[in-house]
Design a protein around this motif. Structure first.
Motif, PDB file in Angstrom:
ATOM      1  N   ASP A   3       0.859  -1.174   0.000  1.00 36.23           N
ATOM      2  CA  ASP A   3       0.000   0.000   0.000  1.00 36.23           C
ATOM      3  C   ASP A   3       0.903   1.234   0.000  1.00 36.23           C
ATOM      4  O   ASP A   3       2.042   1.191   0.484  1.00 36.23           O
ATOM      5  CB  ASP A   3      -0.877   0.041   1.251  1.00 36.23           C
ATOM      6  CG  ASP A   3      -1.881  -1.106   1.293  1.00 36.23           C
ATOM      7  OD1 ASP A   3      -2.402  -1.473   0.224  1.00 36.23           O
ATOM      8  OD2 ASP A   3      -2.127  -1.631   2.398  1.00 36.23           O
ATOM      9  N   PHE A   4       0.380   2.362  -0.513  1.00 31.59           N
ATOM     10  CA  PHE A   4       1.126   3.618  -0.489  1.00 31.59           C
ATOM     11  C   PHE A   4       0.287   4.685   0.193  1.00 31.59           C
ATOM     12  O   PHE A   4      -0.849   4.942  -0.214  1.00 31.59           O
ATOM     13  CB  PHE A   4       1.489   4.058  -1.912  1.00 31.59           C
ATOM     14  CG  PHE A   4       2.437   3.123  -2.610  1.00 31.59           C
ATOM     15  CD1 PHE A   4       3.775   3.083  -2.257  1.00 31.59           C
ATOM     16  CD2 PHE A   4       1.980   2.283  -3.602  1.00 31.59           C
ATOM     17  CE1 PHE A   4       4.646   2.203  -2.884  1.00 31.59           C
ATOM     18  CE2 PHE A   4       2.832   1.399  -4.241  1.00 31.59           C
ATOM     19  CZ  PHE A   4       4.178   1.363  -3.878  1.00 31.59           C
ATOM     20  N   PRO A   6      -0.650   8.612   1.306  1.00 35.74           N
ATOM     21  CA  PRO A   6      -0.764   9.757   0.390  1.00 35.74           C
ATOM     22  C   PRO A   6       0.563  10.426   0.041  1.00 35.74           C
ATOM     23  O   PRO A   6       0.798  10.751  -1.124  1.00 35.74           O
ATOM     24  CB  PRO A   6      -1.681  10.716   1.160  1.00 35.74           C
ATOM     25  CG  PRO A   6      -2.542   9.808   1.979  1.00 35.74           C
ATOM     26  CD  PRO A   6      -1.641   8.680   2.396  1.00 35.74           C
ATOM     27  N   ASP A   8       3.591   9.141   0.025  1.00 34.74           N
ATOM     28  CA  ASP A   8       4.371   8.250  -0.843  1.00 34.74           C
ATOM     29  C   ASP A   8       3.797   8.227  -2.251  1.00 34.74           C
ATOM     30  O   ASP A   8       4.529   8.262  -3.243  1.00 34.74           O
ATOM     31  CB  ASP A   8       4.386   6.835  -0.268  1.00 34.74           C
ATOM     32  CG  ASP A   8       5.082   6.756   1.070  1.00 34.74           C
ATOM     33  OD1 ASP A   8       6.057   7.503   1.261  1.00 34.74           O
ATOM     34  OD2 ASP A   8       4.653   5.961   1.924  1.00 34.74           O
ATOM     35  N   LYS A   9       2.467   8.159  -2.339  1.00 32.44           N
ATOM     36  CA  LYS A   9       1.821   8.143  -3.647  1.00 32.44           C
ATOM     37  C   LYS A   9       2.086   9.433  -4.402  1.00 32.44           C
ATOM     38  O   LYS A   9       2.354   9.426  -5.619  1.00 32.44           O
ATOM     39  CB  LYS A   9       0.318   7.922  -3.462  1.00 32.44           C
ATOM     40  CG  LYS A   9      -0.482   7.936  -4.752  1.00 32.44           C
ATOM     41  CD  LYS A   9      -0.097   6.792  -5.674  1.00 32.44           C
ATOM     42  CE  LYS A   9      -1.012   6.764  -6.901  1.00 32.44           C
ATOM     43  NZ  LYS A   9      -0.580   5.746  -7.888  1.00 32.44           N
ATOM     44  N   ALA A  10       2.042  10.561  -3.689  1.00 31.64           N
ATOM     45  CA  ALA A  10       2.285  11.848  -4.337  1.00 31.64           C
ATOM     46  C   ALA A  10       3.706  11.918  -4.885  1.00 31.64           C
ATOM     47  O   ALA A  10       3.933  12.414  -5.994  1.00 31.64           O
ATOM     48  CB  ALA A  10       2.035  12.987  -3.343  1.00 31.64           C
ATOM     49  N   ARG A  11       4.671  11.426  -4.101  1.00 33.59           N
ATOM     50  CA  ARG A  11       6.059  11.443  -4.575  1.00 33.59           C
ATOM     51  C   ARG A  11       6.218  10.558  -5.803  1.00 33.59           C
ATOM     52  O   ARG A  11       6.874  10.938  -6.775  1.00 33.59           O
ATOM     53  CB  ARG A  11       7.011  10.974  -3.473  1.00 33.59           C
ATOM     54  CG  ARG A  11       8.469  10.947  -3.926  1.00 33.59           C
ATOM     55  CD  ARG A  11       9.419  10.658  -2.805  1.00 33.59           C
ATOM     56  NE  ARG A  11       9.197   9.336  -2.235  1.00 33.59           N
ATOM     57  CZ  ARG A  11       9.982   8.787  -1.303  1.00 33.59           C
ATOM     58  NH1 ARG A  11      11.004   9.471  -0.823  1.00 33.59           N
ATOM     59  NH2 ARG A  11       9.733   7.589  -0.842  1.00 33.59           N
ATOM     60  N   ARG A  12       5.618   9.382  -5.785  1.00 31.75           N
ATOM     61  CA  ARG A  12       5.709   8.486  -6.931  1.00 31.75           C
ATOM     62  C   ARG A  12       5.118   9.127  -8.185  1.00 31.75           C
ATOM     63  O   ARG A  12       5.675   9.031  -9.275  1.00 31.75           O
ATOM     64  CB  ARG A  12       5.002   7.158  -6.617  1.00 31.75           C
ATOM     65  CG  ARG A  12       5.715   6.334  -5.561  1.00 31.75           C
ATOM     66  CD  ARG A  12       4.866   5.140  -5.111  1.00 31.75           C
ATOM     67  NE  ARG A  12       4.736   4.137  -6.169  1.00 31.75           N
ATOM     68  CZ  ARG A  12       5.592   3.150  -6.380  1.00 31.75           C
ATOM     69  NH1 ARG A  12       6.681   3.049  -5.634  1.00 31.75           N
ATOM     70  NH2 ARG A  12       5.379   2.265  -7.341  1.00 31.75           N
ATOM     71  N   GLU A  13       3.984   9.803  -8.017  1.00 39.27           N
ATOM     72  CA  GLU A  13       3.359  10.436  -9.166  1.00 39.27           C
ATOM     73  C   GLU A  13       4.194  11.598  -9.694  1.00 39.27           C
ATOM     74  O   GLU A  13       4.237  11.842 -10.906  1.00 39.27           O
ATOM     75  CB  GLU A  13       1.948  10.909  -8.807  1.00 39.27           C
ATOM     76  CG  GLU A  13       0.951   9.780  -8.580  1.00 39.27           C
ATOM     77  CD  GLU A  13       0.813   8.874  -9.790  1.00 39.27           C
ATOM     78  OE1 GLU A  13       0.799   9.391 -10.925  1.00 39.27           O
ATOM     79  OE2 GLU A  13       0.723   7.639  -9.604  1.00 39.27           O
ATOM     80  N   GLU A 330      11.382   1.576  -8.894  1.00 34.42           N
ATOM     81  CA  GLU A 330      11.299   1.393  -7.441  1.00 34.42           C
ATOM     82  C   GLU A 330      12.598   1.781  -6.753  1.00 34.42           C
ATOM     83  O   GLU A 330      12.598   2.192  -5.594  1.00 34.42           O
ATOM     84  CB  GLU A 330      10.932  -0.056  -7.107  1.00 34.42           C
ATOM     85  CG  GLU A 330       9.645  -0.550  -7.765  1.00 34.42           C
ATOM     86  CD  GLU A 330       8.412   0.219  -7.316  1.00 34.42           C
ATOM     87  OE1 GLU A 330       8.488   0.959  -6.335  1.00 34.42           O
ATOM     88  OE2 GLU A 330       7.352   0.067  -7.973  1.00 34.42           O
ATOM     89  N   ASP A 393       2.012  15.497   4.122  1.00 38.13           N
ATOM     90  CA  ASP A 393       1.219  15.199   2.932  1.00 38.13           C
ATOM     91  C   ASP A 393       1.510  16.156   1.780  1.00 38.13           C
ATOM     92  O   ASP A 393       0.836  16.104   0.736  1.00 38.13           O
ATOM     93  CB  ASP A 393      -0.275  15.257   3.275  1.00 38.13           C
ATOM     94  CG  ASP A 393      -0.703  14.080   4.150  1.00 38.13           C
ATOM     95  OD1 ASP A 393       0.050  13.088   4.219  1.00 38.13           O
ATOM     96  OD2 ASP A 393      -1.792  14.157   4.757  1.00 38.13           O
TER      97      ASP A 393
END
Length: 416
Positions: A3-4, A6, A8-13, A330, A393
């Motif tokens: 799971d990611f 918020p 982590d997800k923002a950085r990935r995006e 990754e 965040d």
């Protein structure tokens, strides 16, 4: 599989957005393929050891008797599987849609893949791959485009100083022939050579003596490994010849020299290209140039690829040259500094309980029209904890909102 949260997800995006933008700038077009491919295609002998790690999908409607009857034949139980890389799907995609694609097709694929392997640091059962491939160009221009696009992308991510190790599978085969390894032993010999960085020359010699019946070839190769290499500056034909056994030359050496000159012309003479005669890359479908990209901040590669001219033809029925480069997303995403995107200011509006919903909606809409990202939060007892969470965040500012407040009356303060 993970799971990611918020942040982590923002950085990935953000990282994916940079990768997509740079690849697009270099003339690559993004495609999408299904997450599943036919079992026979995934197990056609072109995926190397990855085929053993494929997640296979049972045929629909099987009853217990059919499962027991076919227990010793996986192909009878399954007809689909999750993709373990993006190269096999690309080959199928090109064969299926060739009539609608340009003669030289530059493709981007950014998508998750799945492998049933033991998870460890930097390796997951589900992970993102970022591939660029050029199909239809047999010239060194394709390799040059891939290398320059990849190094440019790393620069844009703040990972300047990347270097590329490069070799050619034709030179590897010629070297093994030069030392006297039989054709049937060469695939296993390459597996051992690929471990050179981990086990050293002595370890390679020991393992080859255990694997190979050609003792004289092993000893000749071990002597070559322990030699003092000739001095040759820069990356060019002379430096490549100096790193090879005497007498090995030809088309592959000239092609590598051409690639080096073109990359230097694109990025400047200081670009770090290194000829590595022992770079193998394990995928059996490589037919020519192979390369890996490294960065001084980490001891492992951040991506790699090579030419695989024989793969497309297996699906198309006629030969089509192809070469690709895959970034290790990754690994890269953990190296990229997690900086707030200052181009899109983000604000938290901390409001009192009695502020009408209509006023909050109007204030939020006003900030959004100014191009800002906005979050509404009711004031808690512990404001510090809320602001720390907002900063984590990706929010950069906050403002306290009371009933009747207007956007121009708010005091917007930075989160520290």
């Amino acid at each position: 599989m993970r799971d990611f949260l918020p942040a982590d997800k923002a950085r990935r995006e953000r990282v994916l957005a940079v990768i997509r933008e740079r690849y697009r700038a270099h003339g690559f077009d993004e495609i999408e393929t299904p997450v599943m491919e036919e079992y026979a295609r995934l197990h056609a002998g072109i995926g190397g050891d990855n085929e053993k790690l494929a997640f296979n999908v049972l045929k629909r409607g099987l009853n217990a008797e059919a499962i027991v009857a076919a227990a010793e034949d996986p192909a009878a139980l399954t007809d689909l599987g999750l993709r373990y890389d993006l190269t096999v799907p690309l080959a199928r995609f090109y064969a299926t849609n060739r009539g609608q694609l340009p003669t030289i097709f530059r493709a981007v694929q950014i998508a998750p893949v799945w492998r049933a392997e033991r998870p460890q640091k930097g390796r997951y059962r589900q992970f993102m791959q970022c591939d660029i491939d050029i199909i239809g160009d047999a010239s060194t221009r394709a390799e040059v485009e891939l290398i320059t696009a990849t190094l440019d992308t790393l620069d844009a991510l703040g990972l300047e100083g990347g270097s590329v190790r490069i070799n050619d599978r034709r030179l590897l085969d010629a070297m093994l022939e030069h030392f006297g390894f039989p054709v049937e032993e060469r695939p296993s010999v390459l597996i051992t050579i690929d471990k050179l960085d981990k086990i050293g020359p002595d370890g390679v010699r020991t393992e080859l003596l255990e694997r190979s019946g050609a003792r004289a070839a092993v000893e000749a190769f071990a002597e070559f490994l322990s030699r003092e290499p000739e001095e040759a500056s820069g990356f060019g034909v002379e430096a490549i010849r100096a790193a090879l056994p005497a007498g090995l030359d030809g088309e592959a050496v000239a092609a590598l020299g051409e690639i080096g000159a073109a990359v230097a012309a694109a990025r400047g003479a200081g670009v770090a290209l290194t000829f590595d005669p022992f770079l193998v890359r394990g995928m059996g479908y490589y037919t020519g140039t192979i390369f890996e990209v490294a960065h001084p901040s980490v001891p492992y590669s951040l991506g790699g690829g090579g030419r695989y001219d024989g793969m497309i033809g297996r699906f198309l029925g006629q030969e089509a040259p192809a070469v690709g480069f895959s970034i290790g997303f990754e690994r890269i995403v953990d190296l990229v500094a997690d900086q707030v995107d200052q181009a899109t200011p983000a604000i938290v509006l901390v409001h009192d309980r009695d502020v009408p919903v209509a006023e909050l909606a109007a204030l939020k809409a006003a900030f959004i029209r100014r191009g800002q990202r906005v979050r509404l939060e009711q004031r808690p007892r512990n404001l510090k904890t809320l602001l720390e969470r907002a900063a984590a965040d990706g929010y950069s500012h906050f403002a306290a909102v009371t009933a009747g407040a207007h956007i121009d009356d708010l005091e917007v303060k930075p989160l520290e």
